[in-house]
Design an enzyme around this catalytic site. Structure first.
Site, PDB file in Angstrom:
ATOM      1  N   GLU B  42      76.535  34.662  42.859  1.00  0.00           N
ATOM      2  CA  GLU B  42      75.759  34.959  44.063  1.00  0.00           C
ATOM      3  C   GLU B  42      76.627  35.015  45.318  1.00  0.00           C
ATOM      4  O   GLU B  42      76.333  35.743  46.257  1.00  0.00           O
ATOM      5  CB  GLU B  42      74.637  33.932  44.251  1.00  0.00           C
ATOM      6  N   PHE B 104      62.126  22.393  38.945  1.00  0.00           N
ATOM      7  CA  PHE B 104      63.302  23.004  38.337  1.00  0.00           C
ATOM      8  C   PHE B 104      63.801  24.158  39.211  1.00  0.00           C
ATOM      9  O   PHE B 104      63.031  25.003  39.646  1.00  0.00           O
ATOM     10  CB  PHE B 104      62.963  23.521  36.930  1.00  0.00           C
ATOM     11  N   GLN B 105      65.078  24.185  39.473  1.00  0.00           N
ATOM     12  CA  GLN B 105      65.720  25.196  40.317  1.00  0.00           C
ATOM     13  C   GLN B 105      65.062  25.285  41.695  1.00  0.00           C
ATOM     14  O   GLN B 105      64.880  26.364  42.244  1.00  0.00           O
ATOM     15  CB  GLN B 105      65.738  26.563  39.625  1.00  0.00           C
ATOM     16  N   LYS B 154      57.525  32.117  44.146  1.00  0.00           N
ATOM     17  CA  LYS B 154      57.195  33.007  43.033  1.00  0.00           C
ATOM     18  C   LYS B 154      55.744  33.486  43.078  1.00  0.00           C
ATOM     19  O   LYS B 154      55.454  34.653  42.818  1.00  0.00           O
ATOM     20  CB  LYS B 154      57.468  32.289  41.704  1.00  0.00           C
ATOM     21  N   MET B 471      99.703  29.784  53.452  1.00  0.00           N
ATOM     22  CA  MET B 471      99.510  29.396  54.850  1.00  0.00           C
ATOM     23  C   MET B 471      99.489  27.878  54.989  1.00  0.00           C
ATOM     24  O   MET B 471     100.087  27.326  55.921  1.00  0.00           O
ATOM     25  CB  MET B 471      98.219  30.010  55.399  1.00  0.00           C
TER      26      MET B 471
END
Lengths: 173, 557
Positions: B42, B104-105, B154, B471
């Site tokens: 993602e 969940f999630q 959802k 760096m």
């Protein structure tokens, strides 16, 4: 320097955390904050008391304005205002101190709103100085608990911060 | 929702499916107008949407699922926020009734992204969905642009409501100022005319505002030298004689000396970042400052400003041009500041950007960037990772047009350049897109090679491979007594084999004389390619202003 800032915001969930997150995320300081719905139920008003130098106050005002949920921001500092805070105090009420408590309640035009065997609950409103003075005088008697609302502030005279009521004429009736 | 996106002119979405967004993916399956690019992470999806937005000027769109899908977008969102890039991120959320139950999630992504989005929404009712989508695009792309997140439970996605997309978005707390105040613009020009050593300092705002041609015209009318920030690369032609290069920590000697000795700074769409100013108390001690910015909070934030102008830079520059173009005063002003221009040129001549080229020895990374410039004739879109690769890509390639240098300036996100290059390639299919990477950064989002291969996006990744986090190691070398704590990367994968394992092409150069040929070969390949170049590990980025030092205290080569 201390500033009182009046903020009109969308009355929706999450707005308070947007405003408080702005202060904490940028290291600004909130001394007090009070929020409630306005005449228009879709708008809430926050009164924020904060402090900082001119540059910090300028940033606070600009950053508040930048929040999408903020509709209007007004710095009430330097404006003639009426400032009020409400305080609820639970104070010891022993036989020997009761008369003193009652005298102070009278002098400060406060109100006893709840009585228990050895305890009074007092309601008092005033500007910050008055509230502080009241609490200082009650202290030797024994304060058990204090709840303060934080300051609310409104400009004197006809000037308004709020968007005008949609029915001002009927309202005046 | 798919219909709303299509109606808003969205043609591509970068995303990754999951349980909470199954309903959208089901609709996407049927859609013929909306293209979906399946990423491998993602974070990659957000950077691609960001790269797409930077390259094209359009709003980038990203779609992810709830919970980990959403939290994986945070770095990408913060990157876009710091650089004011218009993207809209749609995240799925658990059903409304389960919110707050540690389902969940589930993650409170609206809470998590509140400080790194311009605005965000949790959609509670399907009726509001179309309006909120409209508002999200409006907010992301107008005023000072930025990322907007829309979190959709959802059940809100699953239920049906009549589709009404409002014609116009109306947000009562949002009124960006586009028109610069004419009186302020006049005072700025009046102040400018009194001065003898003016400098134009411009940044990402000039690119976002689309003000490049106005900027070039205005600088030309008055003959004022121009420096840009990292974000402003390409806003002013890198080959123009008035251009001094980048300023700041790794800016040119010329730009840093000019800003430190000037008597007026015209700050145009730049925000006086600490990497630009160095020690703030000693920044531009002789200068008055005119600051033009669309975001009032940028003005007076880091430095005191004498003439603030809130507005869209394009509008303000048009007004400035109108006040000066063709006037006798402008001509005499240009004449008057000739000695200043001479001085600036002298600084540029005596201390140009340089490095010790070794035709037969170790490969110098600066040489590689120069060769990329030569081979692409400056016509490529360059993206960078973060670190030495980023600074060399900024110093040794001349950017003549806006939206050709894409880099994470504000947040400094390693792993940005490769997915951003893929996004840019989606936006500009005909262009050559090159990610100038380091061996550290490229490993942060290397999984997106699968995306590039799947969609045949021919991005080229040039890895300046010095076997170190260069760096950070440079700082350890200079300021931490050479103790290279955790900055050497002893087990670097074989990038050529790795590219081949993904189905891409891989090339390698180990000697200076191979560089040109290998780059040429890599650029000519049809699909994506990794070009691994083993560079001199001891090479450092110069000039360098140590953190907290004034700009005049540069370490030179």
């Amino acid at each position: 320097m201390r500033h009182t800032i009046s903020v009109l915001v969308e009355n929706e969930f999450g707005v308070l955390s947007r405003v408080s997150g702005l202060f904490s995320g940028r290291g600004f300081n909130i001394e007090s904050l009070s929020v409630a719905e306005t005449l228009d139920p879709s708008v809430s008003r926050m009164t924020i008391v904060t402090s900082g130098n001119d540059q910090i106050i300028e940033q606070i005002l600009k950053q508040l304005n930048k929040l999408i949920s903020v509709i209007k921001v007004v710095d009430l500092t330097g404006v003639e205002t009426v400032d009020r805070e409400l305080v609820l105090v639970k104070v010891n009420a022993e036989p020997e101190t009761k008369p003193e408590v009652l005298r102070l309640v009278d002098i400060f035009r406060a109100k006893i709103v709840d009585v228990a065997p050895r305890c009074y609950t007092i309601e008092m409103t005033g500007d910050e100085a008055k509230v502080n003075a009241f609490l200082q005088l009650l202290r030797p008697i024994g304060i058990r608990e204090v709840v303060r609302t934080g300051l609310v502030s409104i400009a004197r005279g006809g000037n308004v911060v709020a968007q005008a009521d949609k029915m001002p004429h009927q309202g005046r009736g | 929702m798919v219909r709303a996106l299509t109606d808003l002119g969205v043609d591509v979405v970068f995303g990754y499916p999951g349980g909470a967004v199954l309903n959208i993916y089901d609709e996407l399956f049927k859609s013929t107008k909306l293209r979906h690019i399946l990423t491998r992470h993602e974070q990659g999806a957000v950077h691609m949407a960001d790269g797409y937005a930077r390259a094209s000027g359009k709003t980038g769109v990203c779609l992810v699922t709830s919970g980990p899908g959403a939290t994986n977008t945070v770095t990408g969102i913060a990157t876009a926020y710091m650089d004011s890039i218009p993207i809209v991120v749609f995240s799925g959320q658990v059903p409304t009734l389960m919110i707050g139950n540690d389902a969940f999630q589930e993650a409170d992504i609206v809470g998590i992204t509140r400080p790194c989005t311009k605005h965000n929404y949790l959609v509670k009712d399907t009726k509001d969905l179309a309006r909120i989508i409209k508002e999200a695009f409006f907010l992301a792309s107008t005023g000072r642009p930025g990322p907007v997140l829309v979190d959709i439970p959802k059940d809100v996605l699953a239920s049906a409501e009549e589709y009404v997309l409002p014609k116009e978005a109306h947000v009562r707390g949002y009124h960006p100022t586009y028109e610069g105040h004419p009186k302020q613009v006049e005072s700025a020009i009046r102040l400018l005319k009194e001065k003898e050593r003016p400098v134009i300092y411009t940044g990402g705002g000039a690119i976002l505002s689309g003000a490049s041609s106005e900027l070039a015209e205005f600088a030309g009318i008055l003959g004022i030298p121009v420096t840009t920030t990292l974000m402003g690369m390409g806003a002013f032609p890198g080959t123009d004689p008035l251009y001094m290069g980048m300023l700041g920590m790794h800016g040119t000697y010329c730009a840093n000396m000019a800003i430190s000795h000037c008597d007026l700074i015209l700050a145009l769409g730049a925000r006086f970042d600490d990497r630009v100013t160095g020690k703030i108390d000693e920044f531009a001690p002789h200068a008055k400052i005119v600051h033009v910015d669309i975001d009032p909070t940028s003005i007076q934030k880091n430095v005191p400003v004498h003439i603030p102008i809130v507005g869209d830079l394009k509008d303000v520059l048009k007004k400035m041009i109108k006040l000066t173009k063709g006037t006798k005063e402008a001509a005499s002003f240009r004449e008057k500041i000739t000695p200043w221009r001479e001085q600036v040129r002298k600084w540029a001549r005596t201390h140009p950007l340089s490095y010790k080229h070794e035709p037969k020895g170790k490969i110098k990374p600066q040489y590689v960037v120069e060769q990329i410039y030569a081979l692409t004739k400056g016509q490529a879109i360059i993206t960078t990772e973060v670190g030495q690769n980023q600074m060399w890509a900024a110093q040794f390639y001349k950017y003549d047009s806006p939206r050709t240098f894409l880099s994470s300036g504000g947040l400094g996100t390693m792993g940005y350049g490769f997915p951003a290059a893929i996004g840019a390639q989606v936006a500009m299919p005909g262009k050559l897109v090159v990610d100038v990477a380091g061996d550290g950064s490229i490993q942060m989002n290397i999984q997106e090679l699968a995306t590039a291969v799947q969609y045949r996006l021919p991005v080229k990744v040039v890895i300046l491979n010095n076997g170190a986090l260069g760096m950070v190691r440079q700082w350890q070398e200079l300021f931490y007594q050479g103790k290279y704590s955790q900055t050497c990367l002893p087990r670097i994968p074989d990038f050529v084999k790795l590219a081949e394992a993904y189905g891409a092409a891989g090339f390698r150069a180990t000697r200076t004389e191979e560089v040109k040929g290998v780059l040429k070969k890599g650029f000519a390949v049809d699909g994506p390619a990794f070009i691994d170049i083993l560079t001199d590990p001891n090479e450092m980025v110069y000039p360098m202003v140590p953190a907290g030092a004034p700009l005049t205290k540069m370490l030179l080569v």
